[in-house]
Scaffold this motif. Structure first.
Motif, PDB file in Angstrom:
ATOM      1  N   VAL A 306      -8.646  18.554  28.125  1.00 55.62           N
ATOM      2  CA  VAL A 306      -8.548  19.280  26.858  1.00 55.62           C
ATOM      3  C   VAL A 306      -7.175  19.915  26.711  1.00 55.62           C
ATOM      4  O   VAL A 306      -6.542  19.854  25.643  1.00 55.62           O
ATOM      5  N   GLY A 337      -9.534  12.244  29.472  1.00 57.11           N
ATOM      6  CA  GLY A 337     -10.789  12.877  29.106  1.00 57.11           C
ATOM      7  C   GLY A 337     -11.984  11.971  29.297  1.00 57.11           C
ATOM      8  O   GLY A 337     -13.045  12.404  29.759  1.00 57.11           O
ATOM      9  N   GLU A 346     -15.605  17.799  29.193  1.00 60.53           N
ATOM     10  CA  GLU A 346     -15.965  17.770  27.788  1.00 60.53           C
ATOM     11  C   GLU A 346     -16.125  16.327  27.317  1.00 60.53           C
ATOM     12  O   GLU A 346     -15.396  15.433  27.757  1.00 60.53           O
ATOM     13  N   ALA A 398      -8.892  19.740  20.030  1.00 61.18           N
ATOM     14  CA  ALA A 398      -8.488  20.135  21.386  1.00 61.18           C
ATOM     15  C   ALA A 398      -8.339  21.649  21.504  1.00 61.18           C
ATOM     16  O   ALA A 398      -8.804  22.256  22.484  1.00 61.18           O
ATOM     17  N   ARG A 401     -11.775  23.352  21.428  1.00 57.72           N
ATOM     18  CA  ARG A 401     -12.475  23.195  22.706  1.00 57.72           C
ATOM     19  C   ARG A 401     -11.855  24.086  23.775  1.00 57.72           C
ATOM     20  O   ARG A 401     -12.557  24.648  24.611  1.00 57.72           O
TER      21      ARG A 401
END
Length: 426
Positions: A306, A337, A346, A398, A401
């Protein structure tokens, strides 16, 4: 299914992936060499010009004169000249394809059977390249993307090598420094990452000084700061629409010194001057959020990708340079990611979809229909605006998060680096 049959079926998965790799790179190579829109112009004309200034005139960019790229960008440009100017484009494509093959192999892993999760990520990268078009191979950024992918795969088990590769990438084109900063903040073995990066940087600076580079070693930063607002940059979008409407004296003009098209109009000079310090402030703010997340105990698996995405997208979004190849940067933090999401990170499904949309909308604008954009065709300006809004959406995802991790750091705990390299078995 009997074990032998299952093994053969999974072995065919790797074969299909390599066939896909070959077809995508062959198609992109053809588009660069004979496709419309001259997407290969920088490789065929600009890069050899810089190389020949050194070989024939003794004036090396980045050493004897200032340059828009860091010093190591000369290495692949010189390597492509090995067979002479006639074969420059062909050698370039072969070199970039070989680097991409190394990154593809790193993604698939060393095991005889490619896990389904790794296969999906590798295939997704190929789809991204296909949607992005010839620019995916036809710029120096293709070298740094390959280095970045290998680095994020190596990062858990070999942080020193990962740090070294990211430093090499940053000395080719600055943007991999964002990945390096994310690793130095989020990875527990950050000292190893730092050692690898420092060793490479000291070597580059030392060689540069021996060659007589001096201040030219860092001219990439000053050269970029002198730019105006490039047509495709998100920051230039309001003036592009003003030019379409014929308002405020806004227009598109060519800068022969920088070989780019820029927007001109009321406030563009001030905006261009402010963009660089604003970019620095945004990057610092995102990095501070990352540091705070570490202090609150957020796990590496959740924080690292992130933070990497937020930093890379900051460089793309708050930037007066909007060249289409900047879209290629997006794929590296997204791959990171996707590698980590199966182990408590995530979910990166939304960023992956946004990345594909960014690639497709970028190719619509460049190279085939680029002249219509420069002629201020409202349809092309709208497509470019959508692409820039997708950049904004990915950055916002991003950052939101990252802020969410600060609010809810409970799912913490360091990730098991071996699981990243081994992947899933199904």
């Amino acid at each position: 299914m009997p074990p032998t049959a299952r093994f053969l079926a999974l072995g065919r998965r790797a074969l299909v992936l390599w066939v896909l790799f070959a077809l995508v790179h062959a198609w992109l190579g053809i588009l660069n060499l004979i496709g419309p829109g001259q997407p290969f112009g920088d490789v065929l004309y600009v890069y050899p010009f810089w190389v020949e200034r050194g070989l024939l005139d003794g004036q090396w960019v980045g050493i004897d004169t200032s340059w828009v790229y860091p010093l190591l960008a000369l290495v692949p440009m010189l390597a492509a000249y090995a067979a002479g100017p006639e074969w420059y484009g062909t050698v370039w494509l072969g070199m970039v394809t070989a680097l991409h093959a190394a990154a593809f192999l790193a993604l698939l892993g060393a095991r005889a059977i490619v896990p389904a999760s790794r296969a999906a990520i590798a295939a997704g990268w190929m789809i991204f390249l296909l949607l992005l078009g010839p620019i995916a191979l036809g710029r120096i950024d293709a070298v740094t993307v390959a280095l970045g992918i290998v680095a994020v795969v190596l990062l858990p088990d070999h942080p020193r090598w990962a740090g070294a590769l990211l430093a090499v990438g940053a000395w080719v084109k600055v943007w991999p420094a964002a990945l390096l900063v994310a690793a130095l903040i989020a990875v527990r073995r950050r000292v190893s990452v730092l050692v690898g990066a420092v060793v490479v940087s000291l070597a580059v600076v030392g060689v540069g000084l021996v060659l007589g580079a001096g201040a030219a070693l860092f001219s990439a930063v000053t050269e970029q700061s002198a730019r105006g607002l490039q047509v495709e940059s998100p920051v230039a979008t309001p003036w592009l629409w003003a030019a379409v409407a014929g308002q405020g004296g806004a227009q598109v003009a060519y800068d022969p010194a920088l070989l780019t098209f820029q927007v001109l109009g009321a406030g563009t000079d001030l905006t261009a001057a402010l963009t660089t310090p604003v970019l620095a402030l945004v990057v610092i703010a995102v990095a501070v959020l990352g540091v705070l997340a570490v202090r609150r105990g957020v796990s590496e698996a959740r924080l690292l990708p992130v933070l990497a995405l937020a930093l890379v997208m900051s460089l793309v979004l708050v930037n007066k340079v909007g060249s289409p190849q900047l879209a290629s940067w997006v794929v590296v933090p997204v791959i990171l990611g996707l590698l980590l999401q199966r182990r408590g990170g995530e979910s990166f499904v939304v960023p992956a979809v946004l990345a594909l949309a960014i690639a497709a909308s970028t190719q619509v604008v460049y190279p085939v229909l680029y002249e219509r954009l420069l002629a201020l065709d409202p349809v092309l300006v709208l497509v470019l605006t959508v692409r820039n809004l997708l950049y904004l959406a990915l950055w916002a995802w991003a950052v939101s998060r990252l802020a969410g991790l600060l609010r809810d750091p409970r799912r913490s705990g360091a990730y098991d680096s071996h699981k990243l390299t081994e992947g899933a078995s199904s």
